[in-house]
Design a protein around this motif. Structure first.
Motif, PDB file in Angstrom:
ATOM      1  N   PRO A  20       0.813  -1.231   0.000  1.00  0.00           N
ATOM      2  CA  PRO A  20       0.000   0.000   0.000  1.00  0.00           C
ATOM      3  C   PRO A  20       0.842   1.274   0.000  1.00  0.00           C
ATOM      4  CG  PRO A  20      -0.818  -1.570   1.619  1.00  0.00           C
ATOM      5  CD  PRO A  20       0.500  -2.093   1.145  1.00  0.00           C
ATOM      6  N   LEU A  21       2.001   1.216   0.635  1.00  0.00           N
ATOM      7  CA  LEU A  21       2.889   2.388   0.645  1.00  0.00           C
ATOM      8  C   LEU A  21       3.484   2.625  -0.735  1.00  0.00           C
ATOM      9  CD1 LEU A  21       4.786   1.953   4.045  1.00  0.00           C
ATOM     10  CD2 LEU A  21       2.749   3.318   3.555  1.00  0.00           C
ATOM     11  N   VAL A  22       3.855   1.554  -1.437  1.00  0.00           N
ATOM     12  CA  VAL A  22       4.327   1.695  -2.813  1.00  0.00           C
ATOM     13  C   VAL A  22       3.250   2.348  -3.667  1.00  0.00           C
ATOM     14  CG1 VAL A  22       5.044   0.464  -4.896  1.00  0.00           C
ATOM     15  CG2 VAL A  22       5.904  -0.273  -2.661  1.00  0.00           C
ATOM     16  N   ASP A  23       2.024   1.861  -3.531  1.00  0.00           N
ATOM     17  CA  ASP A  23       0.923   2.407  -4.328  1.00  0.00           C
ATOM     18  C   ASP A  23       0.703   3.886  -4.010  1.00  0.00           C
ATOM     19  OD1 ASP A  23       0.590  -0.093  -5.429  1.00  0.00           O
ATOM     20  OD2 ASP A  23      -1.090  -0.647  -4.119  1.00  0.00           O
ATOM     21  N   ARG A  24       0.808   4.232  -2.740  1.00  0.00           N
ATOM     22  CA  ARG A  24       0.592   5.620  -2.349  1.00  0.00           C
ATOM     23  C   ARG A  24       1.702   6.526  -2.875  1.00  0.00           C
ATOM     24  NH1 ARG A  24       0.558   6.442   3.849  1.00  0.00           N
ATOM     25  NH2 ARG A  24       2.566   7.489   3.667  1.00  0.00           N
ATOM     26  N   LEU A  25       2.941   6.073  -2.753  1.00  0.00           N
ATOM     27  CA  LEU A  25       4.058   6.869  -3.271  1.00  0.00           C
ATOM     28  C   LEU A  25       3.941   7.046  -4.779  1.00  0.00           C
ATOM     29  CD1 LEU A  25       6.996   5.274  -1.229  1.00  0.00           C
ATOM     30  CD2 LEU A  25       6.060   7.577  -0.927  1.00  0.00           C
ATOM     31  N   ALA A  26       3.556   5.977  -5.475  1.00  0.00           N
ATOM     32  CA  ALA A  26       3.405   6.075  -6.926  1.00  0.00           C
ATOM     33  C   ALA A  26       2.261   7.019  -7.296  1.00  0.00           C
ATOM     34  CB  ALA A  26       3.167   4.685  -7.517  1.00  0.00           C
ATOM     35  N   ALA A  27       1.139   6.904  -6.577  1.00  0.00           N
ATOM     36  CA  ALA A  27      -0.011   7.771  -6.874  1.00  0.00           C
ATOM     37  C   ALA A  27       0.311   9.232  -6.625  1.00  0.00           C
ATOM     38  CB  ALA A  27      -1.209   7.342  -6.029  1.00  0.00           C
ATOM     39  N   ASP A  28       1.137   9.499  -5.617  1.00  0.00           N
ATOM     40  CA  ASP A  28       1.531  10.880  -5.310  1.00  0.00           C
ATOM     41  C   ASP A  28       2.667  11.381  -6.197  1.00  0.00           C
ATOM     42  OD1 ASP A  28      -0.369  10.923  -3.318  1.00  0.00           O
ATOM     43  OD2 ASP A  28       1.051  10.515  -1.686  1.00  0.00           O
ATOM     44  N   GLU A  29       3.151  10.512  -7.076  1.00  0.00           N
ATOM     45  CA  GLU A  29       4.204  10.852  -8.046  1.00  0.00           C
ATOM     46  C   GLU A  29       5.465  11.392  -7.373  1.00  0.00           C
ATOM     47  OE1 GLU A  29       2.179  13.590 -10.675  1.00  0.00           O
ATOM     48  OE2 GLU A  29       1.368  11.925 -11.857  1.00  0.00           O
ATOM     49  N   VAL A  30       5.798  10.789  -6.233  1.00  0.00           N
ATOM     50  CA  VAL A  30       6.924  11.320  -5.474  1.00  0.00           C
ATOM     51  C   VAL A  30       8.267  11.017  -6.132  1.00  0.00           C
ATOM     52  CG1 VAL A  30       5.689  11.282  -3.279  1.00  0.00           C
ATOM     53  CG2 VAL A  30       7.008   9.280  -3.982  1.00  0.00           C
ATOM     54  N   ALA A  31       8.397   9.883  -6.819  1.00  0.00           N
ATOM     55  CA  ALA A  31       9.683   9.565  -7.450  1.00  0.00           C
ATOM     56  C   ALA A  31      10.006  10.567  -8.543  1.00  0.00           C
ATOM     57  CB  ALA A  31       9.658   8.146  -8.013  1.00  0.00           C
ATOM     58  N   GLY A  32       9.031  10.859  -9.396  1.00  0.00           N
ATOM     59  CA  GLY A  32       9.253  11.842 -10.450  1.00  0.00           C
ATOM     60  C   GLY A  32       9.526  13.223  -9.886  1.00  0.00           C
ATOM     61  N   LYS A  33       8.804  13.575  -8.828  1.00  0.00           N
ATOM     62  CA  LYS A  33       9.023  14.884  -8.205  1.00  0.00           C
ATOM     63  C   LYS A  33      10.403  14.972  -7.565  1.00  0.00           C
ATOM     64  CE  LYS A  33       4.107  15.705  -7.284  1.00  0.00           C
ATOM     65  NZ  LYS A  33       3.055  15.786  -6.241  1.00  0.00           N
ATOM     66  N   LEU A  34      10.839  13.875  -6.941  1.00  0.00           N
ATOM     67  CA  LEU A  34      12.178  13.875  -6.348  1.00  0.00           C
ATOM     68  C   LEU A  34      13.238  14.019  -7.429  1.00  0.00           C
ATOM     69  CD1 LEU A  34      14.179  13.546  -4.063  1.00  0.00           C
ATOM     70  CD2 LEU A  34      13.813  11.069  -4.132  1.00  0.00           C
ATOM     71  N   ALA A  35      13.093  13.275  -8.523  1.00  0.00           N
ATOM     72  CA  ALA A  35      14.063  13.378  -9.615  1.00  0.00           C
ATOM     73  C   ALA A  35      14.094  14.790 -10.194  1.00  0.00           C
ATOM     74  CB  ALA A  35      13.723  12.367 -10.705  1.00  0.00           C
ATOM     75  N   ALA A  36      12.931  15.463 -10.160  1.00  0.00           N
ATOM     76  CA  ALA A  36      12.849  16.839 -10.656  1.00  0.00           C
ATOM     77  C   ALA A  36      13.210  17.863  -9.582  1.00  0.00           C
ATOM     78  CB  ALA A  36      11.440  17.110 -11.172  1.00  0.00           C
ATOM     79  N   GLN A  37      13.629  17.383  -8.396  1.00  0.00           N
ATOM     80  CA  GLN A  37      14.122  18.213  -7.295  1.00  0.00           C
ATOM     81  C   GLN A  37      13.037  19.121  -6.729  1.00  0.00           C
ATOM     82  OE1 GLN A  37      17.846  20.021  -8.575  1.00  0.00           O
ATOM     83  NE2 GLN A  37      18.527  18.107  -9.509  1.00  0.00           N
ATOM     84  N   ASP A  38      11.887  18.529  -6.466  1.00  0.00           N
ATOM     85  CA  ASP A  38      10.758  19.239  -5.861  1.00  0.00           C
ATOM     86  C   ASP A  38      10.965  19.308  -4.351  1.00  0.00           C
ATOM     87  OD1 ASP A  38       8.342  20.051  -4.769  1.00  0.00           O
ATOM     88  OD2 ASP A  38       7.117  18.842  -6.131  1.00  0.00           O
ATOM     89  N   PRO A  39      11.128  20.493  -3.761  1.00  0.00           N
ATOM     90  CA  PRO A  39      11.431  20.597  -2.329  1.00  0.00           C
ATOM     91  C   PRO A  39      10.207  20.502  -1.426  1.00  0.00           C
ATOM     92  CG  PRO A  39      11.376  22.783  -3.275  1.00  0.00           C
ATOM     93  CD  PRO A  39      11.132  21.814  -4.416  1.00  0.00           C
ATOM     94  N   THR A  40       9.022  20.311  -1.992  1.00  0.00           N
ATOM     95  CA  THR A  40       7.803  20.303  -1.174  1.00  0.00           C
ATOM     96  C   THR A  40       7.453  18.918  -0.643  1.00  0.00           C
ATOM     97  OG1 THR A  40       6.294  19.875  -3.045  1.00  0.00           O
ATOM     98  CG2 THR A  40       6.918  22.169  -2.626  1.00  0.00           C
ATOM     99  N   LEU A  41       8.242  17.901  -0.994  1.00  0.00           N
ATOM    100  CA  LEU A  41       7.868  16.520  -0.680  1.00  0.00           C
ATOM    101  C   LEU A  41       7.871  16.196   0.808  1.00  0.00           C
ATOM    102  CD1 LEU A  41       9.814  14.659  -3.520  1.00  0.00           C
ATOM    103  CD2 LEU A  41       7.340  14.959  -3.341  1.00  0.00           C
TER     104      LEU A  41
END
Length: 547
Positions: A20-41
């Protein structure tokens, strides 16, 4: 060694809890945001720090221009017969280069110590062939500054111009950059200032000393580039999402410790590097993940890990490992950096600050600035070559031996706590001390860490003060066989080492954590006596005491 970077969660229950945590992280698009250096995560409180700490995600591209500079300087040095590289650096400035060069099988002398014997050993090498890489992000690290001063003096005494032999790696605008240019040192490399020390493996801090020593640092960037697209993908196959979710799910169930064993990864010393990354990134606000690096998959603490620990194989999956991670070194650096940052989001902390690191430094500085490095300590008892110095009032009257003092100390450990062994000794001559981790873990049933002082202060030191407050701390100090003056400073290396041990012990004691310092008045004899005292402990003494 496997080149495909992968994560396997072999524990069925843990995999189910992580999903469920994998699904939540994927749904929140956190990996893409981290790669794009989003500081709001990591929330509003962390946004300011995160906004200047995320350039590590694309170092496989941005560090490419460094390669030509490193190659050119290495060729120049070799042409002059300079093929012995000494690295003076602490924490992120030394751990990654040490792993890179050890894995590549190329020699690098690493100085991340204040022990005068270990520094003297580095000085005893052929200075005619030696260059020194002085590496410090802040430019004010006291250990590194001391090493620089000592080597400058040694070069002069051998008729060598120090400025021709010193190479600096630092952040742009740091005091060290200014001083280096003023001194005219041979080369100054500046690293990306938007990368924290523990995430700096693929910056100049990792690449310059390793590349000058002869490691193929271009291959590291290639390894990281090869896995980057997978790590930024917002889907369930992303190994960083799976690893972060597994760590987060385990922590939620009470597994606050992560026990690492190498199972044939082909990477030498990876546990020491990942230890700093995880401990400093997550150990704060009374929570976090404590890395416990053990000797192998059959070692105490791994093969018999309890519910308070998650076991991780660095290399192929083995019996007892709940998680395994494999891959080439550059890819493994990036995998664990992504996963640790994302685990910080799941734990609700800022993975880029280190609010408790300065406390020990300030305490050590106060001792150094005081008369004779602080007051002389009176031992509670002396047993052979070992002085016993306890903190607090847990050592009762009538205790007469080191073994009895250890029993009393170990009885202070809370259920689910841990033991940290901190050896302020010579990592080369006193390496046998590390056997104490296995011995004490087996006899106490406690998850047990081992750190060389003061290098662990730049690593697990943050967790000790900021993480779960259930640790007990065994310090081992020793009378030096020799000492070294630090030029133009009012202290010697032995004085600095003593102040660092006492300062950190004071900070821990002030936070009501039990500390036992065993001081070896004769190192060789004292180590033998200490091992015997540990071996005299009954394997189940802690349980018997509680009963």
């Amino acid at each position: 060694m496997a080149t495909e970077t992968s994560v396997d969660i072999s524990d069925v229950a843990l995999a189910a809890e992580a999903r469920p945590l994998v699904d939540r992280l994927a749904a929140d698009e956190v990996a893409g945001k981290l790669a794009a250096q989003d500081p709001t995560l990591w929330g509003d409180d962390a946004r300011g720090e995160a906004s200047i700490r995320l350039s590590w995600t694309t170092l496989h591209d941005s560090s490419r221009p460094l390669l030509a500079e490193i190659d050119a300087l290495r060729a120049e040095l070799r042409a002059e017969g300079l093929d012995r590289v000494v690295l003076a650096g602490m924490g992120g400035s030394s751990l990654a280069p040490e792993v890179i060069t050890a894995t590549a099988g190329v020699p690098l002398v690493v100085l991340d110590t204040t022990d005068p014997g270990q520094v003297a050993d580095a000085l005893s090498g052929d200075l005619r062939r030696t260059v020194v890489v002085v590496s410090s992000k802040s430019g004010t690290t006291v250990e590194t500054d001391s090493h620089r001063r000592i080597f400058e003096k040694a070069f002069r005494e051998h008729g060598i111009d120090p400025v021709s032999r010193i190479i600096v790696v630092t952040d742009p605008g740091s005091p060290m950059e200014t001083a280096a240019h003023e001194a005219g040192y041979r080369k100054v490399f500046t690293a990306d200032p938007h990368v924290g020390g523990r995430y700096s493996a693929l910056t100049a801090f990792g690449l310059v000393p390793a590349g000058l020593a002869g490691a193929d640092v271009a291959a590291l960037l290639d390894d990281a580039a090869a896995v980057f697209d997978r790590l930024r993908a917002d889907d369930e196959s992303n190994p960083a999402l799976r690893l972060a979710a597994a760590l987060g799910a385990a922590h939620a169930k009470g597994a606050e410790k992560v026990v690492f064993a190498d199972t044939g990864s082909g990477i030498t010393g990876f546990g020491d590097w990942v230890e700093q990354l995880i401990a400093e990134s997550t150990g704060k606000n009374g929570t976090g993940l404590l890395p416990v690096v053990v000797e192998g998959p059959d070692a105490a603490g791994f093969s018999d890990a309890g519910e308070d620990a998650t076991t991780v194989a660095i290399g192929p999956a083995v019996s007892g490992a709940r998680i395994s991670t494999t891959g080439a070194l550059g890819g493994m650096f990036l995998l664990w950096e992504f996963a640790t940052a994302l685990a910080g989001r799941l734990l609700g902390i800022n993975p880029f600050d280190q609010p408790d690191v300065e406390a020990a430094k300030q305490a050590a500085r106060a001792l150094l600035d005081g008369p004779a490095g602080g007051p002389a300590a009176t031992p509670a008892l002396v047993d052979g070559s070992i002085e016993v110095h306890p903190s607090g009032d847990w050592l009762t009257a009538g205790v007469a031996t080191v073994s009895e003092a250890l029993r009393a100390f170990l009885a202070t450990a809370p259920t689910g706590g841990y033991l940290a062994i901190q050896a302020y000794l010579d990592r080369l001559d006193d390496a046998s001390t590390a056997v104490l981790r296995q011995e004490l873990a087996r006899r106490t049933g406690l998850q047990t860490t081992f750190g060389w002082g003061p290098r662990f202060l730049h690593s697990t030191g943050q967790y000790h003060k900021g993480g779960h407050q259930n640790g007990i701390f065994l310090q081992i100090t020793g009378a030096p066989g020799e000492d070294l003056e630090v030029p133009d400073r009012p202290y010697t290396l032995a004085g600095l080492q003593r102040a660092q041990a006492l300062g950190d012990g004071q900070v821990l004691a002030d936070r009501n954590r039990p500390v036992l310092r065993l001081h070896l008045t004769d190192r060789a004899a004292g180590l033998v006596e200490l091992v015997k005292a540990v071996q005299a402990l009954h394997p189940d003494h802690a349980q018997e005491d509680e009963a």
